[in-house]
Design a protein around this motif. Structure first.
Motif, PDB file in Angstrom:
ATOM      1  N   LEU A 148       0.818  -1.207   0.000  1.00 27.10           N
ATOM      2  CA  LEU A 148       0.000   0.000   0.000  1.00 27.10           C
ATOM      3  C   LEU A 148       0.855   1.260   0.000  1.00 27.10           C
ATOM      4  N   MET A 149       1.988   1.233   0.715  1.00 28.69           N
ATOM      5  CA  MET A 149       2.749   2.451   0.979  1.00 28.69           C
ATOM      6  C   MET A 149       3.962   2.647   0.073  1.00 28.69           C
ATOM      7  N   PHE A 150       4.505   1.573  -0.484  1.00 27.83           N
ATOM      8  CA  PHE A 150       5.720   1.710  -1.270  1.00 27.83           C
ATOM      9  C   PHE A 150       5.433   2.285  -2.654  1.00 27.83           C
ATOM     10  N   LYS A 151       6.459   2.921  -3.227  1.00 19.25           N
ATOM     11  CA  LYS A 151       6.372   3.434  -4.581  1.00 19.25           C
ATOM     12  C   LYS A 151       6.310   2.265  -5.560  1.00 19.25           C
ATOM     13  N   SER A 152       5.848   2.541  -6.789  1.00 25.40           N
ATOM     14  CA  SER A 152       5.545   1.480  -7.743  1.00 25.40           C
ATOM     15  C   SER A 152       6.727   0.564  -8.025  1.00 25.40           C
ATOM     16  N   ASP A 153       7.961   1.102  -8.054  1.00 28.88           N
ATOM     17  CA  ASP A 153       9.098   0.237  -8.376  1.00 28.88           C
ATOM     18  C   ASP A 153       9.440  -0.712  -7.237  1.00 28.88           C
ATOM     19  N   GLN A 154       8.942  -0.455  -6.039  1.00 31.18           N
ATOM     20  CA  GLN A 154       9.178  -1.335  -4.901  1.00 31.18           C
ATOM     21  C   GLN A 154       7.949  -2.185  -4.574  1.00 31.18           C
ATOM     22  N   ARG A 155       6.858  -1.851  -5.214  1.00 34.18           N
ATOM     23  CA  ARG A 155       5.578  -2.459  -4.862  1.00 34.18           C
ATOM     24  C   ARG A 155       5.470  -3.905  -5.343  1.00 34.18           C
ATOM     25  N   GLU A 156       6.095  -4.218  -6.464  1.00 33.21           N
ATOM     26  CA  GLU A 156       5.983  -5.560  -7.015  1.00 33.21           C
ATOM     27  C   GLU A 156       6.573  -6.591  -6.065  1.00 33.21           C
ATOM     28  N   ASP A 191       5.788 -10.863  -1.988  1.00 24.33           N
ATOM     29  CA  ASP A 191       5.946 -11.291  -0.593  1.00 24.33           C
ATOM     30  C   ASP A 191       4.586 -11.514   0.067  1.00 24.33           C
ATOM     31  N   LEU A 192       3.623 -10.646  -0.238  1.00 25.80           N
ATOM     32  CA  LEU A 192       2.270 -10.811   0.307  1.00 25.80           C
ATOM     33  C   LEU A 192       1.648 -12.104  -0.204  1.00 25.80           C
ATOM     34  N   LEU A 193       1.779 -12.369  -1.485  1.00 22.97           N
ATOM     35  CA  LEU A 193       1.224 -13.598  -2.048  1.00 22.97           C
ATOM     36  C   LEU A 193       1.883 -14.835  -1.451  1.00 22.97           C
ATOM     37  N   ALA A 194       3.201 -14.757  -1.232  1.00 22.89           N
ATOM     38  CA  ALA A 194       3.901 -15.895  -0.631  1.00 22.89           C
ATOM     39  C   ALA A 194       3.399 -16.148   0.792  1.00 22.89           C
ATOM     40  N   GLY A 217      -4.233   8.114   3.544  1.00 25.90           N
ATOM     41  CA  GLY A 217      -2.948   8.607   4.018  1.00 25.90           C
ATOM     42  C   GLY A 217      -1.826   7.603   3.853  1.00 25.90           C
ATOM     43  N   TYR A 218      -2.145   6.306   3.951  1.00 22.38           N
ATOM     44  CA  TYR A 218      -1.145   5.285   3.671  1.00 22.38           C
ATOM     45  C   TYR A 218      -0.857   5.215   2.171  1.00 22.38           C
ATOM     46  N   ALA A 219      -1.913   5.281   1.370  1.00 24.72           N
ATOM     47  CA  ALA A 219      -1.750   5.113  -0.068  1.00 24.72           C
ATOM     48  C   ALA A 219      -1.019   6.273  -0.725  1.00 24.72           C
ATOM     49  N   ASP A 220      -1.135   7.495  -0.182  1.00 27.69           N
ATOM     50  CA  ASP A 220      -0.463   8.634  -0.809  1.00 27.69           C
ATOM     51  C   ASP A 220       0.876   8.979  -0.160  1.00 27.69           C
ATOM     52  N   GLY A 221       1.283   8.188   0.829  1.00 28.51           N
ATOM     53  CA  GLY A 221       2.602   8.376   1.435  1.00 28.51           C
ATOM     54  C   GLY A 221       2.681   9.469   2.483  1.00 28.51           C
ATOM     55  N   SER A 222       1.530  10.027   2.886  1.00 28.11           N
ATOM     56  CA  SER A 222       1.562  11.118   3.864  1.00 28.11           C
ATOM     57  C   SER A 222       1.511  10.635   5.305  1.00 28.11           C
ATOM     58  N   LYS A 228      17.525   1.666   4.316  1.00 27.95           N
ATOM     59  CA  LYS A 228      17.074   2.632   3.337  1.00 27.95           C
ATOM     60  C   LYS A 228      15.573   2.791   3.441  1.00 27.95           C
ATOM     61  N   LYS A 229      15.134   4.025   3.612  1.00 25.40           N
ATOM     62  CA  LYS A 229      13.704   4.281   3.731  1.00 25.40           C
ATOM     63  C   LYS A 229      13.087   4.352   2.342  1.00 25.40           C
ATOM     64  N   PRO A 230      12.111   3.492   2.033  1.00 25.61           N
ATOM     65  CA  PRO A 230      11.492   3.520   0.710  1.00 25.61           C
ATOM     66  C   PRO A 230      10.799   4.849   0.429  1.00 25.61           C
ATOM     67  N   THR A 231      10.718   5.212  -0.831  1.00 26.17           N
ATOM     68  CA  THR A 231      10.079   6.442  -1.249  1.00 26.17           C
ATOM     69  C   THR A 231       8.572   6.335  -1.070  1.00 26.17           C
ATOM     70  N   PRO A 232       7.926   7.378  -0.496  1.00 30.71           N
ATOM     71  CA  PRO A 232       6.470   7.327  -0.351  1.00 30.71           C
ATOM     72  C   PRO A 232       5.783   7.099  -1.677  1.00 30.71           C
ATOM     73  N   ALA A 233       4.563   6.618  -1.602  1.00 31.24           N
ATOM     74  CA  ALA A 233       3.865   6.121  -2.785  1.00 31.24           C
ATOM     75  C   ALA A 233       3.424   7.208  -3.749  1.00 31.24           C
ATOM     76  N   GLY A 234       3.153   8.418  -3.281  1.00 34.56           N
ATOM     77  CA  GLY A 234       2.600   9.440  -4.158  1.00 34.56           C
ATOM     78  C   GLY A 234       1.104   9.564  -3.952  1.00 34.56           C
TER      79      GLY A 234
END
Length: 304
Positions: A168-176, A181-184, A273-278, A293-299
Motif C-alpha cells: 500500500l505504501m511503497f512506490k511502484s518500483d518497490q511495490r511488485e 511477498d504478500l502472495l507468498a 494517508g497510507y496510499a499517498d505516502g503522507s 534505506k527508507k522507501p520512497t512514499p507512494a505518491g
C-alpha cells in the motif's frame, strides 16, 4: 452443519450500530465493568472487538466501547494518519493512556474483579478474553490446537500483514516485491489452514470460531476494499488460495464479525494517508522505515 450455520448468519448489523449499542451509558450504575478502547478503523483493534462481540452474543460478558481517535483531525474533520503525541493522547484520553501507556489501541480496562486490570496489545487482549471465558472456545482446550493458533497468528503477523502495508505504501518500483511477498505469505497461510482443517470452515474447522480466525480476518476484509481500490490487487482465485477463499466466505458472514464491519467507503477513505505516502503513524514508521534505506512514499492516492 456449518453450511446451515452460514445461511443463518446472513444477518447484517453494521459496526456503526454496534458502537452505538455499546456506547457509554449516562448512569454509572449501568456502565459495563469491562471498558474497550478502540479505533473503528484499526484492524488490530478489530481482532479484539470481534471477540468481544462473540462473547457478548453468547451472553458471557458485556462491554462498553470507548472510541479513540489517535490522529490529528484533518481539514473539515477528515481522517489523517498523523498521530497525536503521547502527551496529547494522555490529555485527551487519560483513562485510555492509563490502560495503554504507549497510546495504542486496542486496550481493555476490566473492573470485574474488584480492582482494575488493564490489558493492551491485540493478541494479549484476545487471549485475556479467552482466559476470562474459557467455555467460549476462543482458545481451544487442546495444547496442540492452541499451538496451531499461536503459530498461525505469528505467521500472519510477520509474513502477511507487513507486506499488506508495504504494498500500500511503497512506490511502484518497490511495490511488485511487496506484492510477491504478500502472495507468498498468503500461500503459506492457505497451506497451513488446509493442514489444520481440511474439512473446511473456520480456521479450526466447521463453525469453531477462534483466535486463529482473528489472526488474518481483519486484513482479508481490507484486501479487496483497500488494496483493491488503491493498488488494483485481487487475491487469485486459484487452487493455491482455495482454502483461504473458502474460509473467508464463512468468516465474513459470521454474526460477530459482521457486527464489527464499518462502511466500506468510509474505511477506504481512512486509508488514503497510507496510499499517498503522507502517513506518519506507528504503522507507517514501522513498515516504511524497515531496513537501512527508507522507501520512497507512494505518491498521491488514487482509487481504481
Amino acid at each position: 452443519d456449518f453450511y446451515r450455520f452460514k445461511a443463518w448468519a446472513l444477518v447484517v448489523m453494521s459496526g456503526e450500530r454496534t458502537i452505538e449499542a455499546h456506547a457509554p451509558r449516562d448512569s454509572p450504575c449501568e456502565q459495563s465493568k469491562l471498558r474497550f478502547y478502540c479505533s473503528w478503523f484499526c484492524p488490530c483493534a478489530q481482532r479484539t472487538w470481534v471477540c468481544l462481540e462473540y462473547l457478548s452474543d453468547a451472553g458471557l460478558l458485556d462491554y462498553t466501547y470507548i472510541p479513540i481517535n489517535p490522529y490529528v483531525p484533518g481539514e473539515n474533520n477528515q481522517d489523517t494518519k498523523t498521530p497525536l503525541s503521547l502527551a496529547e493522547k494522555a490529555e485527551k484520553y487519560p483513562d485510555f493512556v492509563a490502560a495503554s501507556p504507549r497510546g495504542l489501541v486496542p486496550a481493555l480496562a476490566d473492573r470485574s474483579g474488584g480492582g482494575e486490570n488493564v490489558v493492551n496489545d491485540s493478541l494479549v487482549c484476545c487471549e485475556y478474553l479467552a482466559d476470562l471465558c474459557p467455555q467460549s472456545g476462543l482458545m481451544p482446550p487442546s495444547p496442540v490446537d492452541r499451538a496451531k493458533v499461536r503459530m498461525f497468528w505469528e505467521h500472519c503477523a510477520s509474513q502477511v500483514i507487513p507486506h499488506f502495508y508495504k504494498m500500500l505504501m511503497f512506490k511502484s518500483d518497490q511495490r511488485e516485491q511487496a506484492k510477491q511477498d504478500l502472495l507468498a505469505g498468503l500461500s503459506f497461510a492457505n497451506a497451513k489452514m488446509q493442514a489444520v482443517s481440511p474439512q473446511g470452515g473456520m480456521f479450526l474447522g466447521g463453525n469453531r470460531f477462534s483466535l486463529g480466525d482473528m489472526a488474518l480476518g481483519p486484513w482479508m476484509q481490507r484486501i479487496p476494499i483497500v488494496l483493491g481500490a488503491y493498488r488494483g490487487f485481487e487475491l487469485p482465485k486459484t487452487e493455491e488460495f482455495e482454502r483461504l477463499h473458502q474460509w473467508w466466505e464463512v468468516l465474513r458472514v459470521f454474526p460477530a464479525f459482521q457486527k464489527c464491519l464499518v462502511d466500506e467507503d468510509r474505511l477506504k477513505r481512512n486509508y488514503a494517508g497510507y496510499a499517498d505516502g503522507s502517513a506518519t503513524s506507528e504503522v507507517a514508521r514501522d513498515w516504511v522505515g524497515i531496513g537501512n534505506k527508507k522507501p520512497t512514499p507512494a505518491g498521491p492516492a488514487t482509487t481504481n
